[in-house]
Scaffold this motif. Structure first.
Motif, PDB file in Angstrom:
ATOM      1  N   ASN B  90       0.817  -1.108  -0.485  1.00  9.74           N
ATOM      2  CA  ASN B  90      -0.142  -0.040  -0.003  1.00  9.74           C
ATOM      3  C   ASN B  90       1.125   1.414  -0.071  1.00  9.74           C
ATOM      4  N   GLU B  91       0.222   2.395   0.099  1.00 12.07           N
ATOM      5  CA  GLU B  91       1.199   3.336   0.403  1.00 12.07           C
ATOM      6  C   GLU B  91       2.332   3.632   0.814  1.00 12.07           C
ATOM      7  N   ARG B  92       2.237   3.328   2.191  1.00  9.45           N
ATOM      8  CA  ARG B  92       2.753   3.556   3.314  1.00  9.45           C
ATOM      9  C   ARG B  92       4.317   2.598   3.003  1.00  9.45           C
ATOM     10  N   MET B  93       3.729   1.221   2.572  1.00  7.82           N
ATOM     11  CA  MET B  93       4.795   0.642   2.258  1.00  7.82           C
ATOM     12  C   MET B  93       6.108   0.580   1.315  1.00  7.82           C
ATOM     13  N   LEU B  94       5.789   1.336   0.354  1.00  5.23           N
ATOM     14  CA  LEU B  94       7.163   1.807  -0.403  1.00  5.23           C
ATOM     15  C   LEU B  94       7.874   2.504   0.383  1.00  5.23           C
ATOM     16  N   ARG B  95       7.977   3.643   0.513  1.00  3.87           N
ATOM     17  CA  ARG B  95       8.866   3.776   1.917  1.00  3.87           C
ATOM     18  C   ARG B  95       9.122   3.081   2.826  1.00  3.87           C
ATOM     19  N   GLY B  96       8.538   2.106   3.675  1.00  2.80           N
ATOM     20  CA  GLY B  96       8.838   1.509   4.551  1.00  2.80           C
ATOM     21  C   GLY B  96       9.890   0.568   4.187  1.00  2.80           C
ATOM     22  N   SER B  97       9.393  -0.591   3.085  1.00  5.10           N
ATOM     23  CA  SER B  97      10.730  -1.113   2.184  1.00  5.10           C
ATOM     24  C   SER B  97      11.393  -0.469   2.376  1.00  5.10           C
ATOM     25  N   LEU B  98      10.895   0.874   1.480  1.00  3.90           N
ATOM     26  CA  LEU B  98      13.176   1.575   1.034  1.00  3.90           C
ATOM     27  C   LEU B  98      13.722   1.746   1.779  1.00  3.90           C
ATOM     28  N   GLU B  99      13.204   2.015   2.949  1.00  2.00           N
ATOM     29  CA  GLU B  99      13.927   2.568   5.074  1.00  2.00           C
ATOM     30  C   GLU B  99      14.684   1.559   5.053  1.00  2.00           C
ATOM     31  N   VAL B 100      13.386   0.518   5.171  1.00  2.00           N
ATOM     32  CA  VAL B 100      14.831  -0.536   5.674  1.00  2.00           C
ATOM     33  C   VAL B 100      15.545  -1.436   4.523  1.00  2.00           C
ATOM     34  N   TYR B 101      15.359  -1.175   3.372  1.00  2.00           N
ATOM     35  CA  TYR B 101      16.212  -1.676   2.308  1.00  2.00           C
ATOM     36  C   TYR B 101      17.400  -1.239   2.219  1.00  2.00           C
ATOM     37  N   PHE B 102      17.464   0.601   2.509  1.00  2.00           N
ATOM     38  CA  PHE B 102      19.049   0.988   3.304  1.00  2.00           C
ATOM     39  C   PHE B 102      19.415   1.351   3.832  1.00  2.00           C
ATOM     40  N   ASN B 103      18.987   0.562   4.913  1.00  2.00           N
ATOM     41  CA  ASN B 103      19.306   1.509   6.275  1.00  2.00           C
ATOM     42  C   ASN B 103      20.204  -0.693   6.592  1.00  2.00           C
ATOM     43  N   TYR B 104      19.864  -1.463   5.848  1.00  2.00           N
ATOM     44  CA  TYR B 104      20.436  -2.483   5.508  1.00  2.00           C
ATOM     45  C   TYR B 104      21.756  -2.117   4.750  1.00  2.00           C
ATOM     46  N   VAL B 105      21.677  -1.482   4.008  1.00  2.00           N
ATOM     47  CA  VAL B 105      22.456  -1.134   2.747  1.00  2.00           C
ATOM     48  C   VAL B 105      23.665  -0.728   3.460  1.00  2.00           C
ATOM     49  N   ARG B 106      23.088   0.395   4.646  1.00  2.00           N
ATOM     50  CA  ARG B 106      24.380   1.716   6.417  1.00  2.00           C
ATOM     51  C   ARG B 106      25.218   0.098   6.422  1.00  2.00           C
ATOM     52  N   ASN B 107      24.473  -1.046   7.008  1.00  2.00           N
ATOM     53  CA  ASN B 107      24.963  -1.597   7.760  1.00  2.00           C
ATOM     54  C   ASN B 107      25.702  -2.272   7.461  1.00  2.00           C
ATOM     55  N   ASN B 108      25.831  -2.961   6.195  1.00  2.00           N
ATOM     56  CA  ASN B 108      26.547  -4.093   5.124  1.00  2.00           C
ATOM     57  C   ASN B 108      27.403  -3.058   4.462  1.00  2.00           C
ATOM     58  N   ARG B 109      28.038  -2.500   4.640  1.00  2.00           N
ATOM     59  CA  ARG B 109      28.852  -1.220   3.225  1.00  2.00           C
ATOM     60  C   ARG B 109      29.702  -1.775   2.689  1.00  2.00           C
ATOM     61  N   ALA B 110      30.759  -2.691   3.903  1.00  2.00           N
ATOM     62  CA  ALA B 110      31.559  -3.392   2.761  1.00  2.00           C
ATOM     63  C   ALA B 110      31.401  -4.548   2.306  1.00  2.00           C
ATOM     64  N   HIS B 111      29.933  -4.592   2.098  1.00  2.00           N
ATOM     65  CA  HIS B 111      29.607  -6.585   1.422  1.00  2.00           C
ATOM     66  C   HIS B 111      29.083  -5.510  -0.020  1.00  2.00           C
ATOM     67  N   PHE B 112      28.182  -4.450   0.237  1.00  2.00           N
ATOM     68  CA  PHE B 112      28.010  -3.687  -1.207  1.00  2.00           C
ATOM     69  C   PHE B 112      28.691  -3.048  -1.704  1.00  2.00           C
ATOM     70  N   LEU B 113      30.240  -2.413  -1.183  1.00  2.00           N
ATOM     71  CA  LEU B 113      30.861  -2.012  -2.296  1.00  2.00           C
ATOM     72  C   LEU B 113      32.092  -3.197  -3.373  1.00  2.00           C
ATOM     73  N   PHE B 114      31.500  -4.248  -1.741  1.00  2.00           N
ATOM     74  CA  PHE B 114      32.512  -5.681  -2.491  1.00  2.00           C
ATOM     75  C   PHE B 114      31.801  -5.631  -3.715  1.00  2.00           C
ATOM     76  N   VAL B 115      30.388  -5.746  -3.741  1.00  2.00           N
ATOM     77  CA  VAL B 115      29.753  -6.794  -5.067  1.00  2.00           C
ATOM     78  C   VAL B 115      29.575  -5.304  -5.827  1.00  2.00           C
ATOM     79  N   SER B 116      29.086  -3.891  -5.277  1.00  8.37           N
ATOM     80  CA  SER B 116      28.982  -3.282  -6.787  1.00  8.37           C
ATOM     81  C   SER B 116      30.474  -3.144  -7.007  1.00  8.37           C
TER      82      SER B 116
END
Lengths: 215, 215
Positions: B90-116
């Motif tokens: 629904n409406e709010r779920m989009l924002r929520g998912s993005l927050e969860v995702y980007f939060n995960y990115v921030r907490n796993n910076r090294a892995h994402f840098l590696f993959v990227s």
DNA sequence: AAATTAAGTGTACAGGTGTTGACTTAAATC
DNA sequence: GATTTAAGTCAACACCTGTACACTTAATTT
């Protein structure tokens, strides 16, 4: 580059070694590894020259890299400018622009591969230079969009956002295209088709979005 | 991984060198260079172990890389699955998912840098593995979209196209976020905001697009 | 308690790396 | 035609690279 002291320019015609070095590096990037992990010796070897000759043309490898980057974007900018100053955007122009662009990508595979790999894996200097260049394209695209009748009620910030969406996506599709074999025309057409559909969605979608949710 | 022959599993508790090697490699990727240009010796040095000890755990560097890749995506998939099986979109779920995702990115910076970095600059094996993983996410997203009431009149091919658009864009924004300083909360929020706007455009745009131009 | 095995260390080697300095040579300038 | 300068070569250096081999040592199995 800076020196032109005497009356008549003295051009070293004999040594096209400089070009040979750049071509060699580009070649190695295509069929081996990212630029960052090329060795000076390996480049000179492929250029058919002794390692120390390198220093007659570049202080070090990273200078070669920056020159290569400059070359890549100078011709790309040139092409983009030609695409931009065509007649006002309309239905068929979207497809046309994409065809011109992806055709250019195909004809400059090596340069795009080089840039693509350096965008994520290069030195900070490299990465920033590339990102700045991409930001410039995004800005220009946003300006072009502003003249699009369909979009003239969209504010500057949203145009920027839309342009970013387009550029991000085209960048990704470019990398996808670079992964394909050079003679895989089917795959290449498929990417082109996807690109067209996606951009169409972006361009036409915003009309609906803006007129409905102005809040 | 495959062997578990005897009755009781024999765990080498003493040597967590394997983990140390992986951590060291990840560390070097973050603050130095793409994985492809790390040397075995440099990794072992940072792990506080003698070079030859490496071979007790991996046959060569590329094996370490693949293990790292596996680790990166195993946890990412796990997170994605949690995000997916929340209540209907629904409406709010989009924002929520993005927050969860980007939060995960921030907490796993090294892995994402590696993959990227490996996505563009790695060996063909690496690149294909990553691209396959991304394609999987795209497919799953397309399936989720199919259950979206707003989109249930869109055919499978177009859903796939839309999902590709979303994934390409989120990937690009992830890389943009990785370029920011870790403590640049303003910049990070800005990226998050952009992401939300862009996805909203994609989701809502298609409704207009499909009802108008069915041709 | 004895035997086996996993996981660590040290030495050594052949080869690749960037960069130095002194030398040669062909072209451009005077 | 003489001279200066740009662009090439060769040899040598100190260092880093992956990997083979023989050795030690602690933990697990028997």
């Amino acid at each position: 580059m800076t020196k032109e002291t005497t009356s008549r320019a003295r051009k070293p015609k004999r040594g096209q070694t400089r070009e040979a070095l750049m071509a060699a590096a580009l070649d190695l990037v295509v069929k081996k590894a990212p630029f960052s992990s090329l060795s000076l010796r390996e480049v000179t070897k492929r250029a058919g020259v002794v390692p120390t000759a390198f220093y007659r043309h570049f202080p070090d490898m990273s200078a070669l890299g920056l020159t290569l980057l400059d070359e890549s974007f100078r011709t790309l900018r040139h092409m983009m400018r030609q695409v931009r100053q065509e007649e006002l955007p309309n239905e068929r122009m979207l497809r046309g622009s994409l065809e011109v662009y992806f055709n250019y990508v195909r004809n400059n595979r090596a340069h795009f591969l080089f840039v693509s790999k350096e965008l994520a894996g290069g030195t900070p200097t490299m990465r920033n230079a590339i990102r700045r260049e991409i930001r410039m394209f995004t800005n220009e695209l946003a300006m072009d969009m502003a003249r699009f009748p369909f979009l003239n009620h969209v504010n500057a910030e949203d145009l920027q956002m839309m342009a970013g969406l387009v550029v991000n996506n085209v960048t990704a599709l470019t990398q996808e295209m670079l992964e394909l074999e050079e003679d895989d025309e089917f795959g290449q057409n498929q990417v082109l088709g996807t690109a067209e559909k996606q951009l169409r969605l972006i361009y036409f979608g915003v009309g609906f979005w803006k007129s409905k949710a102005d809040q």
